[in-house]
Design a protein around this motif. Structure first.
Motif, PDB file in Angstrom:
ATOM      1  N   LEU A 111       0.826  -1.198   0.000  1.00 50.79           N
ATOM      2  CA  LEU A 111       0.000   0.000   0.000  1.00 50.79           C
ATOM      3  C   LEU A 111       0.866   1.255   0.000  1.00 50.79           C
ATOM      4  CD1 LEU A 111      -2.739  -0.909   2.655  1.00 50.79           C
ATOM      5  CD2 LEU A 111      -3.053  -0.735   0.184  1.00 50.79           C
ATOM      6  N   LYS A 112       0.347   2.322  -0.584  1.00 50.11           N
ATOM      7  CA  LYS A 112       1.005   3.610  -0.472  1.00 50.11           C
ATOM      8  C   LYS A 112       1.001   4.033   0.991  1.00 50.11           C
ATOM      9  CE  LYS A 112      -0.053   5.412  -5.093  1.00 50.11           C
ATOM     10  NZ  LYS A 112      -0.797   6.428  -5.863  1.00 50.11           N
ATOM     11  N   GLU A 113       2.081   4.596   1.437  1.00 46.79           N
ATOM     12  CA  GLU A 113       2.197   4.993   2.831  1.00 46.79           C
ATOM     13  C   GLU A 113       1.528   6.353   3.056  1.00 46.79           C
ATOM     14  OE1 GLU A 113       5.637   5.231   6.318  1.00 46.79           O
ATOM     15  OE2 GLU A 113       6.183   4.863   4.209  1.00 46.79           O
ATOM     16  N   GLY A 114       0.744   6.450   4.142  1.00 44.74           N
ATOM     17  CA  GLY A 114       0.185   7.726   4.536  1.00 44.74           C
ATOM     18  C   GLY A 114      -1.081   8.140   3.813  1.00 44.74           C
ATOM     19  N   VAL A 115      -1.721   7.233   3.073  1.00 42.84           N
ATOM     20  CA  VAL A 115      -2.978   7.575   2.402  1.00 42.84           C
ATOM     21  C   VAL A 115      -4.055   7.802   3.459  1.00 42.84           C
ATOM     22  CG1 VAL A 115      -4.815   6.739   0.888  1.00 42.84           C
ATOM     23  CG2 VAL A 115      -2.420   6.352   0.271  1.00 42.84           C
TER      24      VAL A 115
END
Length: 510
Positions: A111-115
């Motif tokens: 997953l993209k971090e900080g979404v």
């Protein structure tokens, strides 16, 4: 194992703005702009807003359990999937940094971090797991339910395994459905729902470029740009207005910034001096349904073939699509993977129609009575039915046309033929739903099931298209196009064919 047969899209009953319209990677340019008429300029550009029209009010913003096009119009701007199929067929990472298909067929995701969700919570793997747990009753996503085993390594890393891959539920086979797998916030949803499969009301907590600001009593919806969005968006406010009158006039008076037109009007308005025009093929088939229930004349294949030979399909296609479509001879949109013109065209031959009717036990003195149903609001469909009546009665048929106000009769079988349009995924196996989950043709022949079950490559897909089409349970007539007109000061994004929509995060004012 749950059958992979559910429809990916609900019936397209009208070419409503913002929903039900698939697209290709490109749109046609407007004709040369003459000197003369211009639309009235609105105030959207000065306000950095976008005004769009809706056909009716929403009942839910549940990304998995919605039923209306207006609801999908909001969901597509407020929620996001892990992956999205782009117009060139590639899979783009949306909420993921990467995904890796392993040799054993499993897929590793990062997953993209900080979404951020609109509530401020941070996206994590448990949200994906929760999303998969609530799609059992989704009209769009039920085929995915139970087909994926998810193993979580940490908040950002997880693996999907596909225990039924050998039965047609591999990652590749499920990919077309994943475009609509919008990820929800587990903790936020659990605060509102007793069980995951309950339906959410008029609220949302997605990761999209826009969040829900308000819903007015009359159904108008306001979306605002999400400041913590993980991507880019330019427009500050999206005003979705329920239009009770003429949407085309609302555009021309400056109240809306974009709308759809029928082809004949599009040709005129696209010549205005301050608009831009685009047309897109739609992943849909306009068709006649032959009721194959026992006791119906149309239960007999010879009668269905006689119908096909009696009509001028090109004339009916021009009328039904208001000159805005392409004649269809295959029960699949050309946007479906491996599509080919593989089925018998049944070109008009009235004498051949009479021969088949004679073989079926009919004659000029013993005509087959047919009742055709059409939605009265779709005037072009009604006109097409009137043409069809005239043509069928040249053979051994007596035809009655019933205009209906809703779709109930299509599902109860109180008809012989009916005209509708349906949109499915780009994976041909989804058309199996027309013979299982939906089956408004009431066709039960094993030949169709065998053809779908045999699909494994291009040749077997095209063979299934041929078998399905030539049953004439569903008789394709036209492939529709969508005709859009925009304010000429808008930088317009590309219509995404997988979601059948525009993402307004790609729009901006010049």
């Amino acid at each position: 194992m749950k059958k992979i047969t559910a429809l990916m899209l609900v019936l397209i009953l009208a070419m409503a703005l913002l929903a039900g319209c698939g697209g290709s990677s490109g749109g046609s340019s407007a004709p040369a702009e003459p000197e003369g008429k211009a639309r009235t300029a609105g105030s959207s550009q000065a306000e950095n807003a976008l005004n769009i029209g809706l056909t009716n009010a929403a009942n839910t913003f549940d990304p998995h359990l919605f039923a209306l096009q207006v609801e999908d119009a909001v969901i597509l701007q407020t929620y996001e999937p892990l992956l999205l199929t782009m117009n060139d067929g590639t899979l783009a990472d949306i909420l993921t940094e990467s995904h890796t298909v392993n040799e054993d067929g499993s897929v590793d995701f990062v997953l993209k971090e900080g979404v951020k969700f609109h509530s401020g919570d941070t996206l994590c793997a448990e949200d994906v797991e929760y999303t998969l747990s609530r799609i059992e009753n989704s009209a769009l996503l039920a085929p995915v339910y139970g087909m994926i085993e998810m193993e979580i390594q940490d908040d950002l890393h997880f693996t999907w395994k596909f225990p039924y891959a050998d039965q047609g539920a591999s990652f590749e086979a499920l990919t077309p459905y994943l475009d609509g797998l919008e990820i929800v916030n587990k903790s936020w949803m659990e605060e509102r729902l007793a069980v995951p499969t309950d339906k959410l009301g008029l609220e949302e907590d997605g990761t999209g470029a826009y969040y829900l600001d308000s819903v007015a009593d009359n159904g108008d919806i306001t979306l605002k740009r999400f400041e913590d969005y993980h991507g880019e968006a330019s427009i500050d406010t999206i005003n979705m207005k329920v239009i009770t009158g003429d949407a085309e006039m609302a555009f021309e008076s400056g109240d809306l910034d974009l709308t759809t037109y029928k082809k004949s009007t599009y040709d005129v308005v696209s010549q205005y001096t301050n608009v831009q025009a685009m047309s897109y093929p739609v992943n849909s088939v306009g068709m006649f349904i032959n009721n194959c229930s026992e006791g119906k004349p149309t239960a007999d294949l010879k009668v269905r073939q006689a119908i096909a030979y009696a009509i001028d399909r090109e004339e009916i296609a021009r009328t039904a699509s208001d000159d805005g479509g392409e004649t269809a001879y295959v029960m699949a949109s050309p946007m479906v993977t491996y599509w080919a013109d593989v089925a018998d065209h049944f070109d008009q031959d009235v004498e051949k129609s009479k021969e088949l009717m004679t073989e079926a036990g009919y004659s000029d003195a013993n005509r087959a009575p047919l009742t055709i149903i059409a939605l009265g609001t779709q005037t072009e469909w009604v006109s097409a039915c009137e043409i069809m009546k005239e043509q069928l009665e040249q053979s051994y048929f007596t035809v009655t046309i019933d205009q209906v106000t809703g779709t109930d009769r299509y599902f109860t079988g109180d008809f012989d033929l009916g005209i509708l349009a349906v949109g499915l995924t780009s994976n041909y196996v989804s058309y199996k739903g027309l013979f299982t989950d939906l089956n408004i043709s009431f066709y039960t022949g094993q030949d169709v099931m065998d053809a779908f079950d045999a699909i494994k490559d291009e040749a077997s897909t095209q063979e299934a298209m041929k078998v399905v089409t030539e049953t004439l349970a569903y008789m394709p007539v036209y492939y529709p196009y969508a005709y859009y007109i925009f304010d000429d000061q808008l930088n317009v994004g590309e219509m995404n064919s997988a979601t059948s929509a525009f993402f307004f995060r790609e729009f901006s004012w010049k």
